[in-house]
Design a protein around this motif. Structure first.
Motif, short mmCIF file in Angstrom:
data_model
loop_
_atom_site.label_atom_id
_atom_site.label_comp_id
_atom_site.label_asym_id
_atom_site.label_seq_id
_atom_site.Cartn_x
_atom_site.Cartn_y
_atom_site.Cartn_z
N ALA A 280 11.45 -2.14 59.50
CA ALA A 280 11.18 -1.50 58.22
C ALA A 280 9.69 -1.49 57.91
CB ALA A 280 11.94 -2.22 57.11
N VAL A 281 8.99 -2.60 58.15
CA VAL A 281 7.57 -2.70 57.82
C VAL A 281 6.74 -1.77 58.70
CG1 VAL A 281 5.58 -4.25 57.83
CG2 VAL A 281 7.76 -5.04 56.92
N VAL A 282 7.06 -1.72 60.00
CA VAL A 282 6.33 -0.82 60.90
C VAL A 282 6.51 0.63 60.46
CG1 VAL A 282 6.28 0.08 63.25
CG2 VAL A 282 6.37 -2.37 62.87
N SER A 283 7.72 0.98 60.07
CA SER A 283 7.98 2.35 59.60
C SER A 283 7.21 2.65 58.32
CB SER A 283 9.48 2.55 59.37
OG SER A 283 10.21 2.31 60.55
N ARG A 284 7.10 1.66 57.44
CA ARG A 284 6.37 1.87 56.19
C ARG A 284 4.88 2.08 56.47
NH1 ARG A 284 6.48 0.55 50.69
NH2 ARG A 284 4.51 1.31 49.83
N ILE A 285 4.30 1.27 57.35
CA ILE A 285 2.89 1.44 57.71
C ILE A 285 2.67 2.81 58.34
CG2 ILE A 285 1.00 0.58 59.14
CD1 ILE A 285 2.18 -2.21 58.87
N PHE A 286 3.58 3.21 59.21
CA PHE A 286 3.50 4.54 59.82
C PHE A 286 3.50 5.63 58.74
CE2 PHE A 286 6.18 8.19 60.99
CZ PHE A 286 5.36 8.80 61.92
N GLY A 287 4.40 5.51 57.79
CA GLY A 287 4.47 6.50 56.72
C GLY A 287 3.21 6.55 55.88
N THR B 237 3.29 15.50 51.58
CA THR B 237 4.65 15.14 51.99
C THR B 237 5.03 13.78 51.39
OG1 THR B 237 4.33 16.33 54.07
CG2 THR B 237 6.16 14.77 53.96
N PRO B 238 6.20 13.67 50.77
CA PRO B 238 6.62 12.38 50.22
C PRO B 238 6.75 11.31 51.30
CG PRO B 238 7.97 14.16 49.36
CD PRO B 238 7.15 14.74 50.47
N LEU B 239 6.37 10.10 50.95
CA LEU B 239 6.46 8.98 51.88
C LEU B 239 7.90 8.79 52.36
CD1 LEU B 239 5.23 6.41 53.22
CD2 LEU B 239 5.73 5.20 51.08
N GLU B 240 8.86 8.98 51.46
CA GLU B 240 10.26 8.77 51.80
C GLU B 240 10.72 9.70 52.93
OE1 GLU B 240 9.46 7.49 47.66
OE2 GLU B 240 9.04 9.29 48.85
N VAL B 241 10.21 10.92 52.94
CA VAL B 241 10.60 11.88 53.98
C VAL B 241 10.11 11.41 55.35
CG1 VAL B 241 10.31 14.25 54.81
CG2 VAL B 241 10.66 13.80 52.37
N ILE B 242 8.89 10.91 55.41
CA ILE B 242 8.33 10.43 56.68
C ILE B 242 9.14 9.25 57.20
CG2 ILE B 242 6.28 9.52 57.81
CD1 ILE B 242 6.00 12.39 56.86
N ILE B 243 9.46 8.31 56.32
CA ILE B 243 10.21 7.12 56.74
C ILE B 243 11.61 7.49 57.22
CG2 ILE B 243 11.22 4.96 55.92
CD1 ILE B 243 8.80 4.62 54.11
N ILE B 244 12.28 8.36 56.47
CA ILE B 244 13.64 8.77 56.85
C ILE B 244 13.63 9.48 58.20
CG2 ILE B 244 15.52 10.35 56.26
CD1 ILE B 244 15.08 9.64 53.35
N PRO C 47 20.25 0.29 54.13
CA PRO C 47 19.43 -0.80 53.60
C PRO C 47 18.05 -0.88 54.24
CG PRO C 47 21.23 -1.66 54.94
CD PRO C 47 21.50 -0.22 54.73
N LEU C 48 17.93 -0.43 55.49
CA LEU C 48 16.63 -0.43 56.15
C LEU C 48 15.63 0.43 55.40
CD1 LEU C 48 15.23 -1.51 58.76
CD2 LEU C 48 15.78 0.67 59.81
N TYR C 49 16.12 1.54 54.87
CA TYR C 49 15.27 2.45 54.09
C TYR C 49 14.73 1.76 52.84
CZ TYR C 49 14.29 6.21 50.76
OH TYR C 49 13.70 7.02 49.82
N PHE C 50 15.56 1.01 52.15
CA PHE C 50 15.12 0.33 50.92
C PHE C 50 14.19 -0.85 51.22
CE2 PHE C 50 19.00 2.50 49.52
CZ PHE C 50 18.51 3.15 48.39
N VAL C 51 14.42 -1.51 52.34
CA VAL C 51 13.51 -2.59 52.75
C VAL C 51 12.12 -2.02 53.04
CG1 VAL C 51 13.03 -4.34 54.50
CG2 VAL C 51 15.36 -4.04 53.65
N ALA C 52 12.08 -0.86 53.67
CA ALA C 52 10.79 -0.23 53.98
C ALA C 52 10.02 0.15 52.72
CB ALA C 52 11.01 1.00 54.85
N LEU C 53 10.73 0.51 51.66
CA LEU C 53 10.09 0.91 50.41
C LEU C 53 9.84 -0.26 49.45
CD1 LEU C 53 11.93 4.26 49.59
CD2 LEU C 53 9.67 3.95 50.60
N TRP C 54 10.22 -1.46 49.86
CA TRP C 54 10.07 -2.62 48.98
C TRP C 54 8.62 -2.91 48.61
CZ3 TRP C 54 13.50 -5.47 46.28
CH2 TRP C 54 13.05 -6.66 45.73
N PRO C 55 7.65 -2.93 49.54
CA PRO C 55 6.25 -3.16 49.13
C PRO C 55 5.78 -2.07 48.17
CG PRO C 55 6.49 -3.37 51.52
CD PRO C 55 7.78 -2.79 51.01
N GLN C 56 5.14 -2.50 47.07
CA GLN C 56 4.75 -1.55 46.03
C GLN C 56 3.48 -0.78 46.37
OE1 GLN C 56 6.81 -1.01 43.30
NE2 GLN C 56 8.12 -2.28 44.62
#
Length: 386
Positions: A113-120, A131-138, A330-339
């Motif tokens: 999840a964290v690696v995907s968030r940094i990528f996004g 582009t929304p961050l959520e789209v990149i992560i998904i 749940p992986l998606y929500f973990v990735a978005l957890w950092p504010q």
């Protein structure tokens, strides 16, 4: 279909496939931030950080390989019960091994999840600004999900195919950036203290995190004795890539300027010119390569989690496919957890500490127990289809 009802295919992982799995997983988001984080501690000697970090990583992967050699054809999930139990497949062994298995799988899951968030974050701040961050992560999670629908041999072949497509361009960019190098930026050589070297090595630990997937994948090695060699090759290739990138960042920008840049490697690419101006926007080509590198990191880790749970519950491929779809959410929500980005890097630092404890402590503990009990020398090898 249960895990025992597998087909009769005999395909197992070659030495190159094992090396590809390790290298492809290690080279990921860390390549963008490593020049800044290491030079913040070691200044001009920041290039020493991946060198010393690779030593720690190799010690860990050596222990993981030795564990797997004692139980050829078995994954960490399977031989844990034997290590902790009075006899194979004992109920006590399964219960005592469960905390260690869940700690391993939980770490891999959160790291994905964290690696995907940094990528996004990199993509939406550098390339796709609207582009929304959520789209990149998904999108990245969907790619990992598609890979998890297949058997292990597909994972090995994809990593084998994509690794040269990542290594060659990154090597080219690192070497081409030396056109604007000021080698005086590396002086003095021995300014860093011993404590700084230790902290610098720790800073590189999380960038080397990911080889723990071999607790699963080493079970399918074609040659039991080649596992240590595959670990050495994988760590060595990654160390060379990371060291070249850090050296390039320091000699081009200097360690002071690196502290002012969020993604120093990306800025390094922007300053690099290809002879003859064949590629005017080199960062576009680099980001395409980097997306491939991040995909293998995320997909390999996610697959290790799903496959580990499949073995834990003693299920077949249908269970793996259903589980990969369920855990996607749940992986998606973990990735978005950092504010924000600051919190994201703080979590990455915590994961680096956890990675150091897990990857050194658990294999050492298991080897110690095996030594005291004299276990793990009679298992058979297995195929790569489950």
């Amino acid at each position: 279909m249960s895990r025992q009802d597998v087909s009769s295919r005999t395909q197992t992982f070659s030495l190159w496939q094992q090396t590809s799995l390790i290298t492809s997983t290690l080279i990921g988001v860390g390549i963008l931030t490593l020049p800044r984080s290491t030079s913040a501690i070691l200044y001009e000697a920041g290039w020493m950080s991946p060198v010393f970090g690779s030593v720690v990583a190799f010690v860990s992967v050596w222990m993981i390989a030795k564990l797997s050699q004692r139980f050829p054809g078995m994954t960490f999930i399977e031989y844990s019960a034997i290590v902790w139990g009075a006899k194979p497949h004992s109920r006590m062994g399964r219960w005592l091994s469960l905390p260690w298995i869940m700690a391993y799988l939980g770490f891999m899951y959160v790291s994905t999840a964290v690696v995907s968030r940094i990528f996004g974050e990199v993509v939406v701040t550098s390339v796709l600004l609207d582009t929304p961050l959520e789209v990149i992560i998904i999108t990245m999670f969907l790619l990992a999900f598609i890979l998890s629908l297949h058997e292990l041999e597909v994972v090995a072949r994809i990593n084998e195919l994509l690794l040269p497509m990542v290594l060659l361009p990154v090597l080219f960019i690192a070497l081409a950036s030396f056109q604007k190098a000021d080698w005086n930026n590396l002086l003095p050589f021995f300014r860093a203290s011993g404590s700084s070297l230790f902290r610098g090595a720790y800073e590189a630990i999380y960038s080397f995190s990911g080889y723990e997937i071999m607790l699963i994948f080493f079970a399918y090695a074609r040659e039991n004795k080649g596992k240590v060699k595959a670990g050495f090759y994988g760590i060595a290739i990654t160390m060379v890539i990371y060291t070249l990138i850090v050296v390039a960042g320091i000699v081009v920008f200097g360690y002071e300027e690196l502290q002012r840049v969020a993604w120093p490697t990306l800025e390094l690419v922007k300053t690099t010119q290809v002879p003859g101006l064949i590629l005017e926007r080199l960062e576009s080509a680099f980001l395409a390569v980097w997306v491939t590198a991040v995909f293998t990191t995320v997909a390999n880790a996610y697959y290790a989690v799903i496959y580990g749970l499949r073995q834990l519950f003693n299920r077949g491929m249908a269970f793996q496919r259903i589980l990969s779809a369920i855990l996607f959410i749940p992986l998606y929500f973990v990735a978005l957890w950092p504010q924000n980005t600051v919190e994201m890097f703080r979590i990455s630092s915590y994961l680096g500490m956890y990675s150091l404890i897990l990857n050194l402590g658990v294999p050492f503990l298991y080897l110690t127990i095996l030594f005291l009990r004299g276990l793990g020398r009679t298992q058979k090898e297995r195929n790569a289809d489950g």
